[in-house]
Design an enzyme around this catalytic site. Structure first.
Site, PDB file in Angstrom:
ATOM      1  N   ASN A   9       0.869  -1.181   0.000  1.00 24.83           N
ATOM      2  CA  ASN A   9       0.000   0.000   0.000  1.00 24.83           C
ATOM      3  C   ASN A   9       0.904   1.228   0.000  1.00 24.83           C
ATOM      4  O   ASN A   9       1.471   1.595   1.034  1.00 24.83           O
ATOM      5  CB  ASN A   9      -0.908  -0.013   1.235  1.00 24.83           C
ATOM      6  N   ARG A  90      -2.064  -1.884  -4.036  1.00 20.45           N
ATOM      7  CA  ARG A  90      -3.318  -1.136  -3.966  1.00 20.45           C
ATOM      8  C   ARG A  90      -3.179   0.103  -4.845  1.00 20.45           C
ATOM      9  O   ARG A  90      -2.306   0.937  -4.623  1.00 20.45           O
ATOM     10  CB  ARG A  90      -3.619  -0.732  -2.518  1.00 20.45           C
ATOM     11  N   HIS A 179     -11.682   3.249  -1.489  1.00 20.09           N
ATOM     12  CA  HIS A 179     -11.504   2.384  -0.309  1.00 20.09           C
ATOM     13  C   HIS A 179     -12.104   1.002  -0.545  1.00 20.09           C
ATOM     14  O   HIS A 179     -12.555   0.334   0.393  1.00 20.09           O
ATOM     15  CB  HIS A 179     -12.125   3.007   0.949  1.00 20.09           C
ATOM     16  N   ARG A 239      -9.283  17.110   3.518  1.00 16.49           N
ATOM     17  CA  ARG A 239     -10.071  17.243   2.289  1.00 16.49           C
ATOM     18  C   ARG A 239     -11.453  17.795   2.601  1.00 16.49           C
ATOM     19  O   ARG A 239     -12.068  17.452   3.611  1.00 16.49           O
ATOM     20  CB  ARG A 239     -10.200  15.885   1.593  1.00 16.49           C
ATOM     21  N   GLU A 380      -7.067  -4.352   4.547  1.00 16.51           N
ATOM     22  CA  GLU A 380      -6.996  -4.227   3.098  1.00 16.51           C
ATOM     23  C   GLU A 380      -5.940  -5.155   2.508  1.00 16.51           C
ATOM     24  O   GLU A 380      -6.089  -5.657   1.390  1.00 16.51           O
ATOM     25  CB  GLU A 380      -6.680  -2.777   2.731  1.00 16.51           C
TER      26      GLU A 380
END
Length: 395
Positions: A9, A90, A179, A239, A380
């Site tokens: 990742n 990823r 995600h 964000r 993940e």
């Protein structure tokens, strides 16, 4: 037969990894390198329960990955680089091109690069990671696992924007969702823990520095809060999340900012950081709010309110709600956020047990709650490793 698979990742200045024995899903090593490209780079990793740290400058991703491989060899987790047969990466944005993981070739790399304009914080470094591993582990198969793939089941009524249709047809402007590996893992793990009937209608709240909510029906994504890019949706650490689109040309004209400067502001200087003026970290905001800082409290209130709005909307998409799951850094560890989010959702049948919530228990709903409320740590990397193994079997 057991195989060694790396799950990678790559962040804007970080690299997280896990080395698995598959298909047993045994984790041999897990670790991360932070502040790549800075003099203060730090490499932390865990082997057989023993944690180690290494502080040394790492000028780029190739140097960081070389350090990881050298550490695996020196610790005898692997005796040869050839033992690692697959590396799963990823990748943030797959656009219209990819609805499932793929083995990396030159065309895949070109498309990841092409899509960098849609995910400028992530796709470029994801591609750097692929190229570095190709060089340093030339015998391993590289696999791209896209954040957007899990959401390809979202129906057109949920992914279309009300723009001229040619923008979608010719340029792929639509909601994609992100995600994906996290939401996919939550869907699978929740069903394993609570059964398919209890998780028929599920909302997954991935709340970290980036955040997204996904409506999941029988294991399939039917709506997700991030959009054409990962900037959309709820307020995040830095964000903005959703805003009135007219704000952008107004800011450009009023403050003489070009589109690049506005994009930087919306991605890096907004969200919890922008609202509070203090921090993008929930823990800092909680402490400041307790001291009477009104902007810190405002940031927390806006954050919880937006999450509540999405839960209400997604309950409509699902025609009801069976299970609500909190995951990722904030979702897994902030009892405050979970309490703030759920305190106005009683109309949905959601009621928390304060003691279970404070303890970060697996199930945190009260005995008389009509909806299961769970805290499930996301993983993940195991989704990535499973995808690599599946593709290697097909190859």
């Amino acid at each position: 037969m057991s195989e060694k698979i790396l799950a990678i990742n790559s962040g804007s200045s970080s690299l997280k990894f896990k080395l698995y024995i598959m298909p047993a899903e045994t984790v041999l090593v897990s670790g991360q390198i932070e502040r790549i490209g800075q003099p203060s780079s730090e490499f932390s990793y865990t082997i057989a329960g023993k944690k180690s740290k290494l502080a040394q400058p790492m000028k780029d991703y190739e140097t960081a990955i070389q350090t990881v491989i050298e550490t695996l060899l020196a610790s005898h987790v692997i005796e040869s680089k050839h033992e690692i047969i697959g590396v799963g990466h990823r990748i943030s944005h797959g656009g219209r091109y990819y609805t499932k993981p793929v083995i990396v070739d030159e065309d895949v790399k070109a498309k990841i690069d092409e899509l960098a304009v849609l995910s400028p914080l992530h796709n470029p470094v994801n591609l750097l990671g692929i190229k570095a591993f190709e060089k340093l582990l030339p015998d391993a198969t590289e696999v791209a696992v896209f954040d957007t793939s899990f959401h390809h089941t979202i129906p057109a009524k949920a992914y279309m924007y009300a723009l001229p249709y040619s923008y979608y047809k010719d340029h792929g402007i639509r909601r994609y969702g992100f995600h994906g590996p996290s939401h996919e893992y939550i869907a699978e793990k929740a069903a394993e823990l609570f059964g398919k009937q209890q998780t028929h209608r599920l909302i997954s709240c991935h709340l970290g520095n980036g955040g997204s909510l996904t409506a999941i029906l029988d294991g399939h994504s039917v709506n997700s809060s991030m959009g054409f890019t990962p900037l959309a949706g709820i307020v995040m650490g830095t964000r903005s999340g959703d805003i009135d689109p007219e704000i952008i040309p107004f800011i450009e004209e009023e403050f003489q900012m070009d589109s690049h400067a506005v994009r930087e502001m919306l991605n890096h200087d907004s969200g919890l950081q922008g609202l509070s003026g203090i921090s993008n970290d929930i823990r800092d905001l909680d402490e400041a709010a307790k001291q009477g800082n009104q902007r810190a409290q405002l940031a927390l209130d806006v954050y919880a309110h937006q999450i509540q709005q999405y839960i209400g909307a997604y309950t409509t998409d699902l025609e009801g709600l069976d299970t609500l799951v909190f995951t990722a850094g904030i979702g897994e560890h902030s009892a405050l956020v979970r309490q703030m989010v759920c305190e106005r959702l009683g109309y949905l049948g959601i009621k928390l047990d304060p003691e279970k919530n404070a303890a970060n228990a697996l199930s945190i709903e009260a005995a008389d709650s009509r909806v299961k409320v769970a805290v499930i740590p996301t993983d993940e990397e195991i989704v990535i490793a499973r995808d690599v193994m599946a593709l290697l079997k097909e190859a």
